[in-house]
Design a protein around this motif. Structure first.
Motif, PDB file in Angstrom:
ATOM      1  N   PHE A   6      53.008  22.693 -64.760  1.00 35.33           N
ATOM      2  CA  PHE A   6      54.312  22.813 -64.109  1.00 35.33           C
ATOM      3  C   PHE A   6      54.779  21.450 -63.588  1.00 35.33           C
ATOM      4  CE2 PHE A   6      56.874  23.225 -60.284  1.00 35.33           C
ATOM      5  CZ  PHE A   6      57.916  24.043 -60.728  1.00 35.33           C
ATOM      6  N   ILE A   7      53.885  20.708 -62.956  1.00 36.00           N
ATOM      7  CA  ILE A   7      54.245  19.384 -62.427  1.00 36.00           C
ATOM      8  C   ILE A   7      54.687  18.471 -63.564  1.00 36.00           C
ATOM      9  CG2 ILE A   7      53.303  17.296 -61.367  1.00 36.00           C
ATOM     10  CD1 ILE A   7      51.567  19.117 -59.619  1.00 36.00           C
ATOM     11  N   LEU A   8      53.951  18.475 -64.673  1.00 37.86           N
ATOM     12  CA  LEU A   8      54.270  17.595 -65.791  1.00 37.86           C
ATOM     13  C   LEU A   8      55.597  17.969 -66.450  1.00 37.86           C
ATOM     14  CD1 LEU A   8      50.747  17.248 -67.446  1.00 37.86           C
ATOM     15  CD2 LEU A   8      51.962  15.556 -66.058  1.00 37.86           C
ATOM     16  N   VAL A   9      55.970  19.232 -66.395  1.00 37.76           N
ATOM     17  CA  VAL A   9      57.253  19.661 -66.967  1.00 37.76           C
ATOM     18  C   VAL A   9      58.386  19.402 -65.980  1.00 37.76           C
ATOM     19  CG1 VAL A   9      58.566  21.641 -67.800  1.00 37.76           C
ATOM     20  CG2 VAL A   9      56.175  21.368 -68.477  1.00 37.76           C
ATOM     21  N   ALA A  25      63.253  16.832 -55.239  1.00 40.08           N
ATOM     22  CA  ALA A  25      62.462  17.026 -56.461  1.00 40.08           C
ATOM     23  C   ALA A  25      61.001  16.686 -56.218  1.00 40.08           C
ATOM     24  CB  ALA A  25      63.032  16.170 -57.591  1.00 40.08           C
ATOM     25  N   PHE A  26      60.754  15.618 -55.465  1.00 42.26           N
ATOM     26  CA  PHE A  26      59.363  15.251 -55.213  1.00 42.26           C
ATOM     27  C   PHE A  26      58.691  16.261 -54.293  1.00 42.26           C
ATOM     28  CE2 PHE A  26      55.858  13.012 -53.177  1.00 42.26           C
ATOM     29  CZ  PHE A  26      55.206  12.489 -54.281  1.00 42.26           C
ATOM     30  N   LEU A  27      59.456  16.896 -53.411  1.00 43.55           N
ATOM     31  CA  LEU A  27      58.868  17.915 -52.545  1.00 43.55           C
ATOM     32  C   LEU A  27      58.256  19.049 -53.361  1.00 43.55           C
ATOM     33  CD1 LEU A  27      61.428  18.191 -49.606  1.00 43.55           C
ATOM     34  CD2 LEU A  27      59.078  17.353 -49.484  1.00 43.55           C
ATOM     35  N   VAL A  28      58.859  19.359 -54.514  1.00 44.72           N
ATOM     36  CA  VAL A  28      58.310  20.388 -55.385  1.00 44.72           C
ATOM     37  C   VAL A  28      56.949  19.943 -55.914  1.00 44.72           C
ATOM     38  CG1 VAL A  28      58.655  21.675 -57.529  1.00 44.72           C
ATOM     39  CG2 VAL A  28      60.601  21.239 -56.008  1.00 44.72           C
ATOM     40  N   ILE A  29      56.862  18.693 -56.373  1.00 44.28           N
ATOM     41  CA  ILE A  29      55.584  18.153 -56.847  1.00 44.28           C
ATOM     42  C   ILE A  29      54.557  18.178 -55.728  1.00 44.28           C
ATOM     43  CG2 ILE A  29      54.440  16.088 -57.731  1.00 44.28           C
ATOM     44  CD1 ILE A  29      57.033  15.342 -59.117  1.00 44.28           C
ATOM     45  N   GLY A  71      38.447  20.308 -69.819  1.00 46.43           N
ATOM     46  CA  GLY A  71      37.957  20.867 -71.065  1.00 46.43           C
ATOM     47  C   GLY A  71      38.843  20.513 -72.239  1.00 46.43           C
ATOM     48  N   LYS A  72      38.315  20.690 -73.449  1.00 47.36           N
ATOM     49  CA  LYS A  72      39.078  20.364 -74.646  1.00 47.36           C
ATOM     50  C   LYS A  72      40.329  21.219 -74.749  1.00 47.36           C
ATOM     51  CE  LYS A  72      37.672  21.799 -78.664  1.00 47.36           C
ATOM     52  NZ  LYS A  72      36.908  21.969 -79.921  1.00 47.36           N
ATOM     53  N   GLU A  73      40.204  22.526 -74.461  1.00 42.92           N
ATOM     54  CA  GLU A  73      41.369  23.406 -74.553  1.00 42.92           C
ATOM     55  C   GLU A  73      42.420  23.059 -73.498  1.00 42.92           C
ATOM     56  OE1 GLU A  73      38.260  24.342 -74.325  1.00 42.92           O
ATOM     57  OE2 GLU A  73      37.840  25.124 -76.345  1.00 42.92           O
ATOM     58  N   SER A  74      41.955  22.748 -72.278  1.00 44.07           N
ATOM     59  CA  SER A  74      42.894  22.400 -71.215  1.00 44.07           C
ATOM     60  C   SER A  74      43.640  21.118 -71.549  1.00 44.07           C
ATOM     61  CB  SER A  74      42.150  22.234 -69.889  1.00 44.07           C
ATOM     62  OG  SER A  74      41.480  23.426 -69.534  1.00 44.07           O
ATOM     63  N   ALA A  75      42.915  20.114 -72.059  1.00 42.80           N
ATOM     64  CA  ALA A  75      43.559  18.856 -72.440  1.00 42.80           C
ATOM     65  C   ALA A  75      44.576  19.076 -73.546  1.00 42.80           C
ATOM     66  CB  ALA A  75      42.506  17.841 -72.871  1.00 42.80           C
ATOM     67  N   SER A  76      44.251  19.947 -74.487  1.00 45.41           N
ATOM     68  CA  SER A  76      45.189  20.228 -75.582  1.00 45.41           C
ATOM     69  C   SER A  76      46.458  20.896 -75.061  1.00 45.41           C
ATOM     70  CB  SER A  76      44.523  21.106 -76.638  1.00 45.41           C
ATOM     71  OG  SER A  76      43.435  20.433 -77.237  1.00 45.41           O
ATOM     72  N   ILE A  77      46.301  21.812 -74.097  1.00 43.45           N
ATOM     73  CA  ILE A  77      47.472  22.468 -73.509  1.00 43.45           C
ATOM     74  C   ILE A  77      48.378  21.442 -72.822  1.00 43.45           C
ATOM     75  CG2 ILE A  77      48.221  24.065 -71.698  1.00 43.45           C
ATOM     76  CD1 ILE A  77      45.757  25.769 -72.374  1.00 43.45           C
ATOM     77  N   ILE A  78      47.759  20.518 -72.081  1.00 45.46           N
ATOM     78  CA  ILE A  78      48.542  19.487 -71.397  1.00 45.46           C
ATOM     79  C   ILE A  78      49.240  18.592 -72.413  1.00 45.46           C
ATOM     80  CG2 ILE A  78      48.285  17.355 -70.055  1.00 45.46           C
ATOM     81  CD1 ILE A  78      46.368  18.825 -68.257  1.00 45.46           C
ATOM     82  N   ILE A 131      50.159  19.324 -75.481  1.00 43.36           N
ATOM     83  CA  ILE A 131      51.260  20.071 -76.116  1.00 43.36           C
ATOM     84  C   ILE A 131      52.455  20.156 -75.180  1.00 43.36           C
ATOM     85  CG2 ILE A 131      51.954  22.346 -76.943  1.00 43.36           C
ATOM     86  CD1 ILE A 131      49.115  22.683 -78.039  1.00 43.36           C
ATOM     87  N   ALA A 132      52.202  20.394 -73.895  1.00 40.40           N
ATOM     88  CA  ALA A 132      53.296  20.449 -72.926  1.00 40.40           C
ATOM     89  C   ALA A 132      54.012  19.106 -72.830  1.00 40.40           C
ATOM     90  CB  ALA A 132      52.756  20.863 -71.551  1.00 40.40           C
ATOM     91  N   LEU A 133      53.243  18.014 -72.784  1.00 37.58           N
ATOM     92  CA  LEU A 133      53.849  16.686 -72.708  1.00 37.58           C
ATOM     93  C   LEU A 133      54.676  16.380 -73.956  1.00 37.58           C
ATOM     94  CD1 LEU A 133      50.945  14.532 -71.194  1.00 37.58           C
ATOM     95  CD2 LEU A 133      53.139  15.040 -70.128  1.00 37.58           C
ATOM     96  N   ILE A 134      54.133  16.714 -75.115  1.00 36.62           N
ATOM     97  CA  ILE A 134      54.848  16.432 -76.362  1.00 36.62           C
ATOM     98  C   ILE A 134      56.134  17.246 -76.440  1.00 36.62           C
ATOM     99  CG2 ILE A 134      54.730  16.658 -78.867  1.00 36.62           C
ATOM    100  CD1 ILE A 134      51.755  15.989 -78.684  1.00 36.62           C
ATOM    101  N   PHE A 135      56.079  18.499 -76.033  1.00 31.05           N
ATOM    102  CA  PHE A 135      57.281  19.338 -76.081  1.00 31.05           C
ATOM    103  C   PHE A 135      58.362  18.798 -75.146  1.00 31.05           C
ATOM    104  CE2 PHE A 135      59.751  22.938 -74.395  1.00 31.05           C
ATOM    105  CZ  PHE A 135      60.341  23.384 -75.582  1.00 31.05           C
ATOM    106  N   VAL A 136      57.972  18.463 -73.920  1.00 27.08           N
ATOM    107  CA  VAL A 136      58.952  17.921 -72.979  1.00 27.08           C
ATOM    108  C   VAL A 136      59.470  16.575 -73.468  1.00 27.08           C
ATOM    109  CG1 VAL A 136      59.307  17.108 -70.617  1.00 27.08           C
ATOM    110  CG2 VAL A 136      57.945  19.151 -71.025  1.00 27.08           C
ATOM    111  N   GLY A 137      58.563  15.728 -73.990  1.00 28.79           N
ATOM    112  CA  GLY A 137      58.989  14.434 -74.506  1.00 28.79           C
ATOM    113  C   GLY A 137      59.986  14.576 -75.636  1.00 28.79           C
ATOM    114  N   PHE A 138      59.753  15.545 -76.518  1.00 27.52           N
ATOM    115  CA  PHE A 138      60.689  15.789 -77.625  1.00 27.52           C
ATOM    116  C   PHE A 138      62.061  16.208 -77.103  1.00 27.52           C
ATOM    117  CE2 PHE A 138      62.625  19.093 -80.327  1.00 27.52           C
ATOM    118  CZ  PHE A 138      62.932  18.320 -81.444  1.00 27.52           C
ATOM    119  N   CYS A 139      62.082  17.121 -76.143  1.00 28.76           N
ATOM    120  CA  CYS A 139      63.361  17.597 -75.597  1.00 28.76           C
ATOM    121  C   CYS A 139      64.116  16.478 -74.888  1.00 28.76           C
ATOM    122  CB  CYS A 139      63.122  18.759 -74.631  1.00 28.76           C
ATOM    123  SG  CYS A 139      62.441  20.245 -75.403  1.00 28.76           S
TER     124      CYS A 139
END
Length: 640
Positions: free
Chosen positions: A35-38, A51-55, A130-137, A139-147
């Protein structure tokens, strides 16, 4: 009962319950981090206090969840690579240094930011490793970066005037900035994601369809960086991509993809450079940037070096480059800089040699950890170190290239002062450090029951501090926003400013805004205008007590005294303002007007001419024209 049969016995219900609880906490913490990264980049880079208060709030929640998880883990261990000592040392230094600053409010604000970033580092290191957690992060970064990149390209093509309903800065209108105010910070954000996406496109174990989509996101992010027309961003991401390709060339299975990627990047760079006229002009201007534009970054760097020379050991204070800038202001820079446009000089100026030394040590420990991890896993030939497809290898190389690009860009920009970029860098650095858990067991520590209790109290203290600051700054932000609303009266606006002051009485900017609103109403000359001016003087005085470096406070007090026919009392305030901000054209203009009020027209001419010499404006030129008319008046000549 045989040993074989003993191994088939199910664990106690309590253990299964604790395991499910542990899994819940881990997933909840992962959700907080995602959520923070998005949120951070989408909320204008989270540069605004709201905005920073949310973070800040979500980070406090993740710390609370982590502390609760300690009591559900069996066994409880901490992963503590050497870089953690550096991070902890900087936090302790920040806590001490932020207590010894000239402007208390700014010190507290900087400390809050540091606590959030350090807390996020440790939360990610121990819970999202973990590997799965890193992959989720990823994917989230790439999706937001693309948008964000796509939005930047659209802005570049259409010259959009607004973003989320808010007007974009006029000077950045022809350039793409995505969800950021500044196109350079927009490029700084994408340069940390594009190498990561490229590494996953080439090396990960994702399916062909996902890899093709990732390849398109890489192109979109490169186009977004190009649309920003940020020279530092373009050169930095190019260096990061080349660095990644060099790392890939060392892997025999990725020789051909690396060469193809490198060729595509070079060709794409040539196309961008030759096709976009605006980019050509920007790069051409960069050949001798210091001579063509003396008021640009070089002037900020000189000012930062001057402030550093005044406070070489401990620095001027966190966030104090902007506070003390007026004392070293170059003639050609009349705007408020906020940052030094160089993260390294900004750090030296604010945190001194001690703070910079700790950060350099952190970078060295991180680099040493990456080398050790890579060497260890290559010898073992496991999933992380083999030359075959590997998500872990893709992350390690991609994130390292991303941080490398960000560090290069920081030479000419203030990207790490933007929360969205800072939290992205912190998460990537934390995940890079976490890769060491796959290489060695030597960094795992068992603090024991007493250590767990101590850590719990530290976590409670951190959450309490962040929560109390959240409430105070949240109230202040709400009332300040309401006070600036155009739909309320002046009296109602003053009430809102006063409530903001009650919520956080150490903020000098609130005192300035309240005093300025009273001064402007007083200038109307309506009934009771002198009382309004005196009240404004009182608020400006409070602000001056909180920030003795801000020339606006004595300047406004002097202007108010002139307005209520007390120019003699105003003289020392104008002199103080000129001393605090010597090369400010506006202060010179107002000092000239003050000498007019005193009847000293010779000094008035000197100051107004100085104002025009620094920055000619319609206001100071019109003031000089009126003064000349007065000097040419026959009655004045007769009296003289």
């Amino acid at each position: 009962m045989s040993s074989a049969s003993q191994t088939t016995i199910s664990p106690p219900t309590q253990s299964r319950g604790l395991e499910r609880l542990d899994t819940f906490f881990q997933h909840a913490i992962l959700a907080c981090v995602v959520f923070i990264l998005v949120w951070a980049p989408l909320a204008f880079g989270s540069t605004g206090p709201g905005a920073f208060l949310v973070i800040q709030g979500v980070t406090a929640l993740s710390v609370a969840l982590w502390a609760a998880r300690w009591w559900a883990q069996r066994p409880f261990r901490l992963f503590w690579p050497p870089v953690c000592w550096g991070v902890l040392a900087f936090l302790l230094y920040a806590i001490a240094r932020c207590q010894l600053v000239d402007v208390e409010y700014i010190g507290r604000d900087q400390l809050t930011h540091m606590i959030v970033y350090v807390a996020l580092f440790f939360v990610v290191l121990h819970n999202v490793n973990g590997k799965e957690s890193a992959s989720i992060i990823v994917i989230a970064l790439i999706f937001v970066g693309f948008c964000v990149a796509t939005l930047g390209v659209v802005q570049f093509i259409k010259h959009d005037t607004t973003l989320w309903g808010v007007p974009r800065p006029a000077q950045y209108m022809p350039r793409g900035s995505g969800t950021f105010y500044n196109p350079n910070n927009f490029a700084g954000y994408l340069e940390m994601i594009a190498p990561l996406a490229l590494a996953y496109t080439i090396m990960s174990r994702f399916g062909a369809t996902i890899k093709v989509l990732m390849g398109y996101t890489v192109l979109a992010m490169l186009a977004g960086i190009a649309s920003s027309v940020s020279r530092g961003g373009i050169l930095s991401v190019a260096a990061g991509m080349i660095f990644l390709c060099v790392l890939l060339l060392a892997q025999r299975d990725f020789l051909l993809p690396s060469l193809v990627t490198l060729t595509v990047l070079v060709v794409a760079g040539l196309i961008f450079y030759t096709q976009f006229d605006s980019m050509q002009r920007r790069f051409s201007a960069g050949i001798d940037y210091a001579k063509l534009d003396p008021s640009a970054r070089v002037s900020y760097w000189d000012a930062a070096l001057q402030l550093y020379e005044r406070h070489p050991v401990w620095g001027a204070g966190p966030g104090h480059f902007d506070v003390e800038f007026g004392q070293v202001r170059p003639l050609r820079i009349q705007d408020r800089p906020q940052f030094a446009h160089n993260d390294y000089l900004n750090t030296l100026c604010d945190w001194g040699t001690v703070g910079m030394g700790i950060i350099v040590a952190i970078c060295g420990l991180l680099a040493w950890g990456v080398i050790q991890t890579w060497n260890a896993v290559r010898k073992r030939g496991n999933d992380l170190g083999s030359s075959k497809r590997s998500d872990r290898t893709a992350f390690l190389l991609g994130a390292t290239a991303a941080i490398f690009a960000a560090m290069l860009h920081s030479i000419v920009e203030f990207n790490m002062q933007i929360p969205a970029n800072a939290v992205t860098a912190v998460v990537l650095i934390s995940l890079i450090a976490a890769q060491g858990r796959f290489a060695t067991e030597g960094h795992w520590k068992n603090p024991g029951l007493s250590g767990k209790i101590l850590l719990t109290f530290l976590a409670i203290g951190s959450v309490y501090y962040l929560a109390t600051r959240e409430l105070r700054i949240g109230k202040e932000t709400y009332w300040l926003a309401k006070a600036k609303s155009e739909k309320i009266s002046a009296e109602r606006s003053w009430d809102c400013f006063k409530k903001a002051h009650e919520a956080e009485p150490t903020n000098p900017q609130t005192d300035y805004l309240l005093g300025e609103s009273l001064r402007l109403v007083s200038k109307d000359g309506n009934r009771g205008y002198k009382e309004k001016a005196r009240e404004a003087i009182d608020w400006f005085g409070r602000g001056m007590d909180l920030n003795t470096f801000d020339a606006r406070f004595p300047l406004r007090i002097g202007m108010c005294l002139d307005w209520i026919d007390r120019p003699t009392q105003a003289t020392p305030y104008f002199a103080l303002a000129a001393h605090l901000d010597t090369n400010n054209y506006y202060i010179a203009l107002e000092q000239g007007r003050h000498f007019v009020a005193l009847g000293d027209y010779d000094k008035a001419q000197v100051e107004i001419w100085r104002s025009i010499a620094i920055r000619p404006t319609q206001e100071n030129q019109e003031t000089m024209r009126l003064l000349k008319l007065r000097l040419s008046d026959p009655l004045y000549q007769q009296r003289k």
